[in-house]
Design a protein around this motif. Structure first.
Motif, PDB file in Angstrom:
ATOM      1  N   LYS A 150       2.553  -4.786   3.401  1.00 20.28           N
ATOM      2  CA  LYS A 150       3.385  -3.483   3.541  1.00 20.28           C
ATOM      3  C   LYS A 150       3.078  -2.242   3.053  1.00 20.28           C
ATOM      4  N   HIS A 151       3.075  -0.892   3.905  1.00 17.75           N
ATOM      5  CA  HIS A 151       2.562  -0.202   4.363  1.00 17.75           C
ATOM      6  C   HIS A 151       3.205   0.671   4.429  1.00 17.75           C
ATOM      7  N   THR A 169      -3.402  -2.042  10.946  1.00 19.06           N
ATOM      8  CA  THR A 169      -3.781  -3.587  10.515  1.00 19.06           C
ATOM      9  C   THR A 169      -2.391  -3.970  10.146  1.00 19.06           C
ATOM     10  N   ALA A 170      -0.760  -3.237   9.715  1.00 21.18           N
ATOM     11  CA  ALA A 170      -0.450  -4.129   9.044  1.00 21.18           C
ATOM     12  C   ALA A 170       0.400  -4.514  10.677  1.00 21.18           C
ATOM     13  N   ILE A 171       0.149  -3.706  11.673  1.00 19.78           N
ATOM     14  CA  ILE A 171       0.843  -4.321  13.145  1.00 19.78           C
ATOM     15  C   ILE A 171       0.284  -6.551  12.989  1.00 19.78           C
ATOM     16  N   ASN A 172      -0.855  -6.291  12.125  1.00 17.44           N
ATOM     17  CA  ASN A 172      -1.552  -8.012  12.718  1.00 17.44           C
ATOM     18  C   ASN A 172      -1.024  -8.601  11.316  1.00 17.44           C
ATOM     19  N   HIS A 173      -0.831  -8.112  10.366  1.00 16.16           N
ATOM     20  CA  HIS A 173      -0.899  -8.950   8.825  1.00 16.16           C
ATOM     21  C   HIS A 173       0.811  -8.250   8.487  1.00 16.16           C
ATOM     22  N   ILE A 207       0.792  -1.390  -0.132  1.00 15.26           N
ATOM     23  CA  ILE A 207       0.169   0.405  -0.167  1.00 15.26           C
ATOM     24  C   ILE A 207       1.095   1.404   0.039  1.00 15.26           C
ATOM     25  N   VAL A 208       0.659   2.089  -1.065  1.00 15.23           N
ATOM     26  CA  VAL A 208       1.341   2.843  -0.618  1.00 15.23           C
ATOM     27  C   VAL A 208       0.283   4.427  -0.665  1.00 15.23           C
TER      28      VAL A 208
END
Length: 362
Positions: free
Chosen positions: A177-178, A169-173, A153-154
């Motif tokens: 890639k944020h 969301t990125a913490i758990n997945h 995700i850009v």
């Protein structure tokens, strides 16, 4: 040269030199019911320069008051199929006469490159889409595949809470890639370049807009399956047009069946879109580069890749395309529509020149 859309609107008032008109009419060998004026205009353009007078000389009455997002799908409406076949015939004949026609002998990717950490990356450019980005990401996370994939995700400097949602969301997945780019002048094309050249990008780069969702849990698998089967450089799917609540709206399924294996690459120069979602073989896209614009970048890639490479098509719906008031193209005024069309006509001009050069050097 690239203004060969069959819906190019010159307005209702045309002045045509009689001698040129007669010569152009004499070269019309098909009894068109719908494409007559289009074919005539293309014939004239091969003989003489067509000029537009950029002044207000008359008044015309508007008859179609639909929003731009409704008009843009007229050419994929099944009821207009006969019209489209005629238009394609006229356009194909024109491309042959200007030496820009491509024979259906396209390259396949004989061996996909190795060295990628994942097989596919779902790429989502986003800016200020707090209402929809969660749905988009969840539809990507739910994909079931026989290969490893990630989601890139850009986040183009969102200010409405999108950034915070993506971080949590990125913490758990770990597969998410944020990325927040350093540059602040990026548009959709530039965001795609950021994702493509990131070390996490997979062998195949698959589109997901921040407003939209994959239809099923096997959407991503079906795209990669087609890459593997047909050895193509690009895959284009089909989608269902919906409102914000995912209720189907006209024209419903948009499958772009006007693309055929034998003539899709040529017919692409006549129309304004090729379908969605779009997916690409990453090494080729890295080589081409994507223009840093927020309109027409996907069309540019389609016509550019189709000049040399095979494009695979999925005609069953694998994607929900949501139309709502937050879409950037939901209700464009005439000036913005004209600006968008001018950009694509320029792209067509460059592509016609490139195809003419290719045909000269065979």
């Amino acid at each position: 040269m690239g203004s060969i859309r069959d819906d190019f609107d010159f307005g209702p008032l045309l002045f045509i030199d009689t001698a040129t008109l007669k010569t152009a009419a004499d070269t019309m060998h098909h009894n068109y019911e719908y494409a007559g004026l289009y074919d005539l205009r293309l014939n004239i353009s091969r003989q003489k320069l067509i000029s537009r007078i950029p002044e207000y000389l008359y008044q015309a009455t508007e008859t179609d008051f639909r929003n731009s997002c409704e008009k843009q799908f007229d050419y994929v409406d099944p009821k207009n199929r006969i019209v489209q076949i005629e238009m394609e015939h006229a356009a194909t004949n024109h491309l042959k006469k200007i030496n820009a026609f491509l024979e259906p002998n396209f390259l396949e990717i004989e061996q996909f490159e190795s060295g990628f950490k994942v097989e596919a990356s779902v790429i989502i450019p986003v800016k200020n889409r707090i209402k929809t980005i969660g749905d988009a990401v969840n539809s990507a996370l739910k994909q079931k595949t026989d290969f490893p994939y990630n989601i890139i995700i850009v986040d183009n400097h969102s200010t409405d809470g999108t950034t915070e949602l993506l971080r949590s969301t990125a913490i758990n997945h770990k597969e998410l890639k944020h990325i927040i780019p350093q540059r602040k002048d990026l548009m959709i094309g530039g965001c795609w370049n950021e994702a493509l050249h990131n070390k996490s990008c997979g062998r195949f780069a698959v589109q997901l807009d921040s407003d939209d969702l994959y239809k099923n849990e096997d959407s991503l698998q079906s795209v990669v399956n087609l890459f593997r089967k047909e050895k193509c450089a690009m895959v284009i799917g089909s989608y269902i047009l919906t409102d914000f609540l995912l209720e189907e709206i006209p024209p419903g399924l948009v499958s772009h069946r006007e693309w055929t294996k034998g003539n899709g690459a040529n017919n692409a120069l006549r129309i304004n879109g090729l379908g969605a979602p779009r997916a690409f073989y990453t090494p080729i896209l890295r080589d081409i580069k994507i223009p840093n614009v927020s309109y027409g970048e996907d069309y540019f890639l389609g016509i550019t890749i189709s000049r040399n490479y095979k494009i695979g098509r999925i005609y069953e719906p694998i994607y929900f395309c949501r139309r709502w008031e937050g879409n950037t193209d939901s209700a464009l005024d005439i000036h913005k529509q004209n600006s968008n069309n001018i950009y694509k006509d320029r792209l067509r001009t460059f592509e016609i020149l490139a195809r003419q050069k290719k045909n000269r050097t065979k």
